[in-house]
Motif scaffolding. Structure first.
Motif, PDB file in Angstrom:
ATOM      1  N   ARG A  19       0.809  -1.213   0.000  1.00 43.67           N
ATOM      2  CA  ARG A  19       0.000   0.000   0.000  1.00 43.67           C
ATOM      3  C   ARG A  19       0.849   1.273   0.000  1.00 43.67           C
ATOM      4  O   ARG A  19       0.532   2.230  -0.676  1.00 43.67           O
ATOM      5  CB  ARG A  19      -0.915  -0.019   1.224  1.00 43.67           C
ATOM      6  CG  ARG A  19      -1.890   1.113   1.242  1.00 43.67           C
ATOM      7  CD  ARG A  19      -2.955   0.892   2.287  1.00 43.67           C
ATOM      8  NE  ARG A  19      -3.796   2.077   2.366  1.00 43.67           N
ATOM      9  CZ  ARG A  19      -4.277   2.555   3.465  1.00 43.67           C
ATOM     10  NH1 ARG A  19      -4.048   1.949   4.600  1.00 43.67           N
ATOM     11  NH2 ARG A  19      -5.018   3.616   3.464  1.00 43.67           N
ATOM     12  N   HIS A  20       1.908   1.283   0.760  1.00 48.08           N
ATOM     13  CA  HIS A  20       2.723   2.488   0.922  1.00 48.08           C
ATOM     14  C   HIS A  20       4.072   2.306   0.228  1.00 48.08           C
ATOM     15  O   HIS A  20       5.104   2.260   0.864  1.00 48.08           O
ATOM     16  CB  HIS A  20       2.930   2.796   2.408  1.00 48.08           C
ATOM     17  CG  HIS A  20       1.670   3.000   3.155  1.00 48.08           C
ATOM     18  ND1 HIS A  20       0.885   4.106   2.997  1.00 48.08           N
ATOM     19  CD2 HIS A  20       1.042   2.219   4.055  1.00 48.08           C
ATOM     20  CE1 HIS A  20      -0.179   4.014   3.783  1.00 48.08           C
ATOM     21  NE2 HIS A  20      -0.096   2.872   4.429  1.00 48.08           N
ATOM     22  N   ARG A  21       4.063   2.229  -1.083  1.00 47.49           N
ATOM     23  CA  ARG A  21       5.321   2.053  -1.806  1.00 47.49           C
ATOM     24  C   ARG A  21       5.931   3.374  -2.232  1.00 47.49           C
ATOM     25  O   ARG A  21       7.077   3.433  -2.642  1.00 47.49           O
ATOM     26  CB  ARG A  21       5.131   1.137  -3.003  1.00 47.49           C
ATOM     27  CG  ARG A  21       4.897  -0.297  -2.556  1.00 47.49           C
ATOM     28  CD  ARG A  21       5.196  -1.323  -3.597  1.00 47.49           C
ATOM     29  NE  ARG A  21       6.578  -1.511  -3.941  1.00 47.49           N
ATOM     30  CZ  ARG A  21       7.427  -2.326  -3.319  1.00 47.49           C
ATOM     31  NH1 ARG A  21       7.055  -2.981  -2.254  1.00 47.49           N
ATOM     32  NH2 ARG A  21       8.650  -2.475  -3.766  1.00 47.49           N
ATOM     33  N   SER A  22       5.183   4.446  -2.130  1.00 41.86           N
ATOM     34  CA  SER A  22       5.694   5.765  -2.470  1.00 41.86           C
ATOM     35  C   SER A  22       6.659   6.220  -1.385  1.00 41.86           C
ATOM     36  O   SER A  22       6.407   6.028  -0.195  1.00 41.86           O
ATOM     37  CB  SER A  22       4.543   6.754  -2.588  1.00 41.86           C
ATOM     38  OG  SER A  22       5.007   8.084  -2.510  1.00 41.86           O
ATOM     39  N   LEU A  23       7.747   6.849  -1.780  1.00 40.99           N
ATOM     40  CA  LEU A  23       8.713   7.372  -0.816  1.00 40.99           C
ATOM     41  C   LEU A  23       8.045   8.357   0.137  1.00 40.99           C
ATOM     42  O   LEU A  23       8.289   8.332   1.348  1.00 40.99           O
ATOM     43  CB  LEU A  23       9.891   8.029  -1.538  1.00 40.99           C
ATOM     44  CG  LEU A  23      10.972   8.643  -0.642  1.00 40.99           C
ATOM     45  CD1 LEU A  23      11.612   7.584   0.240  1.00 40.99           C
ATOM     46  CD2 LEU A  23      12.022   9.331  -1.484  1.00 40.99           C
ATOM     47  N   ILE A  24       7.174   9.196  -0.382  1.00 40.53           N
ATOM     48  CA  ILE A  24       6.490  10.177   0.470  1.00 40.53           C
ATOM     49  C   ILE A  24       5.597   9.469   1.489  1.00 40.53           C
ATOM     50  O   ILE A  24       5.560   9.849   2.664  1.00 40.53           O
ATOM     51  CB  ILE A  24       5.683  11.175  -0.383  1.00 40.53           C
ATOM     52  CG1 ILE A  24       6.655  12.040  -1.192  1.00 40.53           C
ATOM     53  CG2 ILE A  24       4.773  12.043   0.483  1.00 40.53           C
ATOM     54  CD1 ILE A  24       5.994  12.922  -2.214  1.00 40.53           C
ATOM     55  N   ASP A  25       4.897   8.421   1.060  1.00 40.58           N
ATOM     56  CA  ASP A  25       4.073   7.650   1.999  1.00 40.58           C
ATOM     57  C   ASP A  25       4.925   7.030   3.100  1.00 40.58           C
ATOM     58  O   ASP A  25       4.581   7.071   4.280  1.00 40.58           O
ATOM     59  CB  ASP A  25       3.300   6.541   1.272  1.00 40.58           C
ATOM     60  CG  ASP A  25       2.129   7.050   0.466  1.00 40.58           C
ATOM     61  OD1 ASP A  25       1.686   8.186   0.722  1.00 40.58           O
ATOM     62  OD2 ASP A  25       1.660   6.306  -0.414  1.00 40.58           O
ATOM     63  N   SER A  28       6.163   9.633   5.594  1.00 41.29           N
ATOM     64  CA  SER A  28       5.124  10.061   6.534  1.00 41.29           C
ATOM     65  C   SER A  28       4.784   8.954   7.520  1.00 41.29           C
ATOM     66  O   SER A  28       4.530   9.215   8.699  1.00 41.29           O
ATOM     67  CB  SER A  28       3.871  10.547   5.794  1.00 41.29           C
ATOM     68  OG  SER A  28       3.245   9.483   5.117  1.00 41.29           O
ATOM     69  N   LEU A 106      13.376   1.353  -0.325  1.00 40.72           N
ATOM     70  CA  LEU A 106      13.061   2.297  -1.393  1.00 40.72           C
ATOM     71  C   LEU A 106      14.279   3.094  -1.848  1.00 40.72           C
ATOM     72  O   LEU A 106      14.361   3.500  -3.004  1.00 40.72           O
ATOM     73  CB  LEU A 106      11.953   3.253  -0.947  1.00 40.72           C
ATOM     74  CG  LEU A 106      10.570   2.619  -0.790  1.00 40.72           C
ATOM     75  CD1 LEU A 106       9.595   3.638  -0.231  1.00 40.72           C
ATOM     76  CD2 LEU A 106      10.071   2.057  -2.115  1.00 40.72           C
TER      77      LEU A 106
END
Length: 131
Positions: A19-25, A28, A106
């Motif tokens: 679900r949270h593979r984005s660096l920004i996610d 946070s 990541l």
């Protein structure tokens, strides 16, 4: 933690993080996990009361040697965590490690290398490590 278990954990996190593979996610979530650790420790003090915090100015004497100074400095913590608070804080620390590992994945950073580098720095600098 052994080298194998650090790498195995990092690999496991890589497989599980969907679900949270984005660096920004992940950044946070890392901040949120750190805040959750702080909140769990605060609740052990303010709600449960199993530990108490008695913070005062550290008694540092410039003329004393390092061993004497280390003996004078305090943690400001009195008491011991109850089983419930220990479980909650351990769980929050685990979540913190999960997102730290995700961040390493990541950014293509090996946790084992980070731990080894920090350990070497601590060994080299000894008491002069300012972290």
């Amino acid at each position: 933690m052994s080298t194998l278990s650090l790498q195995a954990f990092q690999d496991q996190v890589s497989e599980l993080l969907l679900r949270h593979r984005s660096l920004i996610d992940v950044l946070s979530k890392t901040g949120q996990a750190g805040a959750s650790v702080n909140r769990a420790v605060s609740k052990a003090i303010t709600e449960c009361g199993c530990i108490e915090l008695h913070a005062t100015k550290q008694k540092y004497v410039p003329e004393s040697d390092i061993a004497q100074t280390k003996g004078l400095l305090e943690t400001h913590v009195e008491g011991e965590l109850c089983e419930n608070c220990r479980e909650v804080i351990s769980s929050e620390l685990g979540r913190n490690l999960f997102y730290m590992s995700a961040l390493c994945n990541l950014l293509d950073i090996n946790m084992e290398e980070v731990v080894n580098h920090e350990s070497q720095k601590c060994s080299t600098l000894g008491m002069f490590n300012l972290s």
